[in-house]
Design a protein around this motif. Structure first.
Motif, mmCIF file in Angstrom:
data_model
loop_
_atom_site.group_PDB
_atom_site.id
_atom_site.type_symbol
_atom_site.label_atom_id
_atom_site.label_comp_id
_atom_site.label_asym_id
_atom_site.label_seq_id
_atom_site.Cartn_x
_atom_site.Cartn_y
_atom_site.Cartn_z
ATOM 1 N N THR A 32 3.670 20.048 110.001
ATOM 2 C CA THR A 32 2.249 20.282 109.730
ATOM 3 C C THR A 32 1.911 19.968 108.282
ATOM 4 N N GLN A 33 0.681 19.525 108.101
ATOM 5 C CA GLN A 33 0.104 19.315 106.783
ATOM 6 C C GLN A 33 -1.288 19.938 106.790
ATOM 7 N N PRO A 34 -1.708 20.511 105.680
ATOM 8 C CA PRO A 34 -3.024 21.169 105.677
ATOM 9 C C PRO A 34 -4.199 20.204 105.716
ATOM 10 N N ARG A 35 -3.942 18.909 105.412
ATOM 11 C CA ARG A 35 -5.042 17.944 105.347
ATOM 12 C C ARG A 35 -4.663 16.654 106.062
ATOM 13 N N ARG A 36 -5.685 15.998 106.612
ATOM 14 C CA ARG A 36 -5.443 14.737 107.340
ATOM 15 C C ARG A 36 -4.846 13.671 106.433
ATOM 16 N N ILE A 37 -5.377 13.576 105.214
ATOM 17 C CA ILE A 37 -4.892 12.542 104.311
ATOM 18 C C ILE A 37 -3.406 12.742 104.013
ATOM 19 N N ALA A 38 -2.966 13.993 103.912
ATOM 20 C CA ALA A 38 -1.547 14.262 103.636
ATOM 21 C C ALA A 38 -0.678 13.928 104.840
ATOM 22 N N ALA A 39 -1.163 14.228 106.051
ATOM 23 C CA ALA A 39 -0.388 13.913 107.257
ATOM 24 C C ALA A 39 -0.194 12.404 107.393
ATOM 25 N N ARG A 40 -1.258 11.655 107.177
ATOM 26 C CA ARG A 40 -1.164 10.195 107.281
ATOM 27 C C ARG A 40 -0.197 9.640 106.229
ATOM 28 N N ALA A 41 -0.358 10.114 104.970
ATOM 29 C CA ALA A 41 0.472 9.582 103.883
ATOM 30 C C ALA A 41 1.936 9.941 104.071
ATOM 31 N N ALA A 42 2.215 11.150 104.529
ATOM 32 C CA ALA A 42 3.610 11.569 104.721
ATOM 33 C C ALA A 42 4.275 10.738 105.799
ATOM 34 N N ALA A 43 3.550 10.494 106.902
ATOM 35 C CA ALA A 43 4.125 9.680 107.975
ATOM 36 C C ALA A 43 4.377 8.249 107.502
ATOM 37 N N ARG A 44 3.433 7.727 106.751
ATOM 38 C CA ARG A 44 3.583 6.348 106.267
ATOM 39 C C ARG A 44 4.764 6.236 105.305
ATOM 40 N N ARG A 45 4.930 7.236 104.420
ATOM 41 C CA ARG A 45 6.031 7.161 103.447
ATOM 42 C C ARG A 45 7.387 7.294 104.141
ATOM 43 N N LEU A 46 7.499 8.210 105.098
ATOM 44 C CA LEU A 46 8.789 8.373 105.776
ATOM 45 C C LEU A 46 9.112 7.140 106.614
ATOM 46 N N ALA A 47 8.094 6.533 107.216
ATOM 47 C CA ALA A 47 8.335 5.292 107.962
ATOM 48 C C ALA A 47 8.812 4.194 107.016
ATOM 49 N N HIS A 48 8.221 4.157 105.815
ATOM 50 C CA HIS A 48 8.636 3.163 104.825
ATOM 51 C C HIS A 48 10.103 3.366 104.438
ATOM 52 N N LEU A 49 10.490 4.612 104.187
ATOM 53 C CA LEU A 49 11.861 4.894 103.756
ATOM 54 C C LEU A 49 12.875 4.630 104.869
ATOM 55 N N THR A 50 12.460 4.755 106.105
ATOM 56 C CA THR A 50 13.376 4.495 107.230
ATOM 57 C C THR A 50 13.286 3.054 107.704
ATOM 58 N N GLY A 51 12.389 2.283 107.108
ATOM 59 C CA GLY A 51 12.268 0.874 107.488
ATOM 60 C C GLY A 51 11.784 0.687 108.911
ATOM 61 N N THR A 52 10.915 1.585 109.384
ATOM 62 C CA THR A 52 10.429 1.510 110.766
ATOM 63 C C THR A 52 8.915 1.355 110.778
ATOM 64 N N ARG A 53 8.407 1.042 111.972
ATOM 65 C CA ARG A 53 6.963 0.909 112.148
ATOM 66 C C ARG A 53 6.373 2.266 112.528
ATOM 67 N N PRO A 54 5.095 2.509 112.228
ATOM 68 C CA PRO A 54 4.462 3.776 112.606
ATOM 69 C C PRO A 54 4.576 4.031 114.114
#
Length: 820
Positions: A56-78
């Motif tokens: 969970t994230q308290p804000r939409r912008i944080a949820a989107r950014a966290a998912a995008r960053r972890l996908a970047h670090l794992t080299g995967t697509r959203p």
């Protein structure tokens, strides 16, 4: 996983500790912002459990950014293995292992699927921010974990309260990590004037923030800067004001479209300035920052329980909040944090932010708890108990909408409303309004009302403008309407005009704020709240359906922020459950009057005089006596007032059994002394003299001594019976005897009453009745001051006696010649 970037995060050094702790399935991770909680923990949890990991994230912008960053670090697509789901947007697929969601999305899932089938772990991030939804999610997930031993629960906090969260989870393991901070320079830069005014943040203060930003950027041209201001309006104004910096100046707040949010989080373009709200404080990392300019202001919701008015208020942020903001500057290297206040101001700041539950509207929270099966949150491990006054008010509103029963238990309609991702009032209006205005139009209006970025206060005008627009806001509105339309009962379009449709849905959502214009052009609402239109408002009409308001700085009324004109018939229909016909009986202008009144809540529609019912009349008279006092309602005659003052002096001097005749005491004993008169006056008789009923309070064994102990008159040496002047009830003043000086010749001792306990205060008067002297010691007066009084007045009153020895002279009422 890109090991270089992952290993550089401070929390990566604690992965083995985290894996060991996960064996107990209850973990609290305590680590400051920027240490990698959101990036490191979810993959480790995913390796330790079967099923999906919800973060969970308290804000939409944080949820989107966290998912995008972890996908970047794992080299995967959203979507695979990392995805996100926020309101109206999702990249999650069947292959998603780690799903970032807003807390509101998790709450709706818990209501839809209380077992969270297929979920192996829930990671609650940023629990320290104490948003109301976060508190509810923590308590609900903790209850679910008691039934599912296989469900792992991780709470992550950026502040030093890990043990508290661990106890709320039933005894969790704690994994703590310290941030690796570089040297951080703190500068104090207070503004000469106030930071806020009646509009919120003052313009001069924003200019001060801009000047500090320019100075810091020019001093360190190779560094990126993060500027914290309280709201989106301040962000946009500051971005425009810093356009002369010669580098990118980017906004960051929750109202921006995803593309512009992404631009602020991308540091590939080199040094830049990001102007952000509290969204960048802890739940979101802005990369590359080495300078922080902190306004030390926050915008927080406040709910006025008495008036039922909510709004955002600009306040001084807490020390914990400012500390987290400043820490953003020292993640990558030596940093600079500039605080727009003095070191003395810092000492006066609250250590921590106030939990939202303490000042929030609890309507949505109570409906969620009722749908969860725990009305009012009774027995749940909430981080802060729900304030009782706020619970009572919110539950009353939910009952008025038919969503909960008297005991707080949810109704069938309440379950349907709780399933809709909208505020309860709007969700109820969507269900009720679709058959009346069509499901598409109802969804459009609800989506429109859900967005608080309107420019004006006339909702009908604002909706018409939005329909014609092709802006990002208009596109988001249409997408949200499409999503809500799927939740509404299928209903074909109708011919109801837009303004009437908006009015109906607003009145249905907030029937208590249906308002009628007063003679002074302010408005009274059905709930009793007074409203005033802002200067230059487009709104007009006798009736309004008010949707949003804010506390007014100029008076007791609240200022309308959003409303729409509504015709009286629609107002009566939408507020039908508030209609009532009562006989209003009250004491007014010296008699009991009754009116048959038809009301819409607190709004009087008609009032017709009728003959008062005897019982109602007596109750009305008693209420007036209790509220206003006997004297104000029935009046004290001269005789009754004198008797009451005499009794008060007796009570003061001798105490029991003499009665207390103060207004409060008399009102408390009405049946003992005034019952027959109350019944008579309620039946239409004239108001009686209260001297006779007042004597009913006299103790029978002492009643015969009233004139002895507190005489109405006292005999002076001439034989005259002079009336005593007793002080007002409740006063400590002495009883006064005003008498001509010549009548006191031969009187050597000051007279007393109340068995000698009250010495009279003598006002010695001239033959013309004017005061010559005041004394409570007559013997001392004769021996001292009398000589001067005699010398000054014997020539002025030569016909009256002025003997040298007043103790042996004959007292006289008249002149020397008259001999009287």
């Amino acid at each position: 996983m890109r090991r270089g970037e992952f290993a550089s995060l401070p929390l990566a050094r604690h992965v083995s500790d985290l894996r060991r702790a996960l064996a107990a399935r209850r973990v609290v991770v305590q680590a400051p912002p920027g240490t990698g909680k959101t990036t490191v923990v979810p993959p480790v949890v995913a390796d330790a459990v079967d099923g999906r990991v919800i973060v969970t994230q308290p804000r939409r912008i944080a949820a989107r950014a966290a998912a995008r960053r972890l996908a970047h670090l794992t080299g995967t697509r959203p979507g695979s293995p990392v995805g996100h789901t926020v309101r109206g947007e999702s990249t999650a697929t069947g292959a998603t292992r780690v799903e970032f969601v807003t807390t509101g999305v998790l709450l709706r899932r818990l209501l839809r699927d209380p077992d969270l089938a297929g979920v192996g772990a829930v990671v609650l991030d940023e629990v320290h921010e104490r948003h109301l939804d976060d508190d509810l999610a923590l308590a609900m997930v903790a209850e679910l974990a008691q039934l599912r031993d296989d469900l792992a629960v991780v709470a992550m906090s950026a502040t030093l309260d890990a043990r508290r969260w661990a106890s709320l989870l039933g005894g969790a393991e704690v994994v703590a990590a310290e941030s690796v901070l570089h040297p951080l320079e703190i500068r104090w830069a207070p503004h000469a004037g106030p930071a806020t005014d009646h509009r919120g943040t003052s313009l001069r203060f924003l200019d001060h923030v801009a000047d500090l930003t320019r100075r810091a950027v020019r001093e360190h041209p190779d560094r990126s800067a993060l500027v914290f201001v309280p709201g989106a309006w301040e962000v946009d104004r500051l971005v425009a004001g810093l356009a002369d910096l010669g580098r990118p100046v980017l906004p960051l707040h929750g109202r921006l479209d995803p593309r512009r949010q992404d631009a602020a989080l991308d540091d590939a373009a080199g040094p830049r300035v990001v102007v952000a709200t509290a969204v960048a404080e802890s739940s979101l990392t802005v990369p590359g920052v080495r300078i922080v300019i902190d306004s030390c202001l926050s915008r927080e919701p406040r709910f006025d329980q008495n008036r039922g008015v909510s709004g955002l208020v600009t306040v001084r942020s807490s020390q914990a909040s400012a500390t987290q903001r400043a820490g953003r500057a020292a993640r990558l290297g030596p940093g600079l944090a500039v605080r727009c206040l003095s070191a003395d101001d810092w000492a006066g700041m609250a250590p921590d932010s106030t939990p939202e539950v303490m000042h929030a509207d609890l309507t949505g929270a109570l409906l969620t708890l009722a749908a969860w099966g725990s009305p009012r949150g009774d027995g749940m491990g909430l981080p802060t108990p729900l304030p009782q006054a706020a619970v009572d008010r919110a539950e009353a509103e939910l009952q008025s909408l038919g969503l909960v029963e008297d005991v707080g238990r949810i109704t069938d309609e309440g379950r349907r409303v709780a399933a809709i991702p909208a505020e309860p009032r709007l969700a109820a209006a969507l269900l009720a309004g679709a058959p009346r205005v069509g499901s598409r139009r109802a969804a459009e209006i609800v989506a429109f009302l859900s967005d608080d970025t309107r420019a004006g206060d006339d909702l009908a005008h604002e909706l018409a403008s939005l329909r014609r627009a092709s802006t990002p806001q208009a596109r988001r509105w249409r997408d949200e309407a499409t999503r809500l339309e799927r939740q509404a009962p299928a209903s074909p379009p109708t011919t109801v005009p837009d303004d009437a449709a908006v009015a109906w849905l607003v009145a249905s959502a907030r029937p208590g704020w249906i308002s009628r214009r007063r003679a002074d052009r302010t408005y009274t609402s059905a709930s009793g709240t007074g409203f005033v239109l802002p200067p230059g408002s487009r709104l007009a009409g006798e009736w309004l359906a008010v949707w949003d308001s804010q506390r007014s700085a100029s008076g007791p009324e609240s200022q309308v922020r959003a409303a729409v004109a509504i015709d009286e018939a629609a107002a009566m229909e939408a507020g039908a459950h508030l209609l009532q016909e009562v006989v209003d009986t009250r004491w007014e202008d010296g008699r009991v009057r009754a009116r048959a009144t038809r009301r819409l809540g607190a709004i009087t529609l008609t009032a017709t005089p009728v003959r008062p019912d005897r019982g109602q009349a007596e109750r009305a008279l008693r209420e007036a006596l209790l509220m206003d006092g006997v004297g104000a309602v029935l009046g004290w005659s001269d005789e009754a007032a004198r008797l009451r003052r005499r009794l008060a002096v007796l009570r003061r001097s001798l105490g029991e059994p003499w009665p207390d005749v103060g207004e409060t005491a008399l009102a408390a004993r009405l049946d003992e002394w005034l019952a027959p008169e109350i019944a008579a006056v309620a039946g239409g008789a004239k108001v009686p003299d209260l001297a006779t009923p007042l004597r009913r309070l006299l103790p029978w064994q002492e009643a015969g001594r009233l004139d002895e102990l507190a005489p109405e008159r006292i005999t002076v040496p001439t034989g005259s019976a002079v009336r005593l002047d007793y002080p007002e009830v409740g006063s400590d003043a002495p009883v006064v005897l005003a008498v001509k000086l010549q009548e006191c010749f031969g009187w050597t001792a000051t007279p007393t009453i109340c068995a000698g306990r009250e010495r009279l205060l003598l006002h010695l008067l001239s033959p013309a009745g004017r005061p010559l002297a005041v004394t409570a010691d007559l013997a001392s007066f004769w021996a001292g001051a009398y000589a001067a009084v005699r010398a000054e007045n014997r020539g002025r009153y030569p016909k009256h006696p002025w003997p040298e020895d007043p103790l042996t002279a004959r007292p006289m009422r008249g002149t020397t010649r008259s001999g009287r």
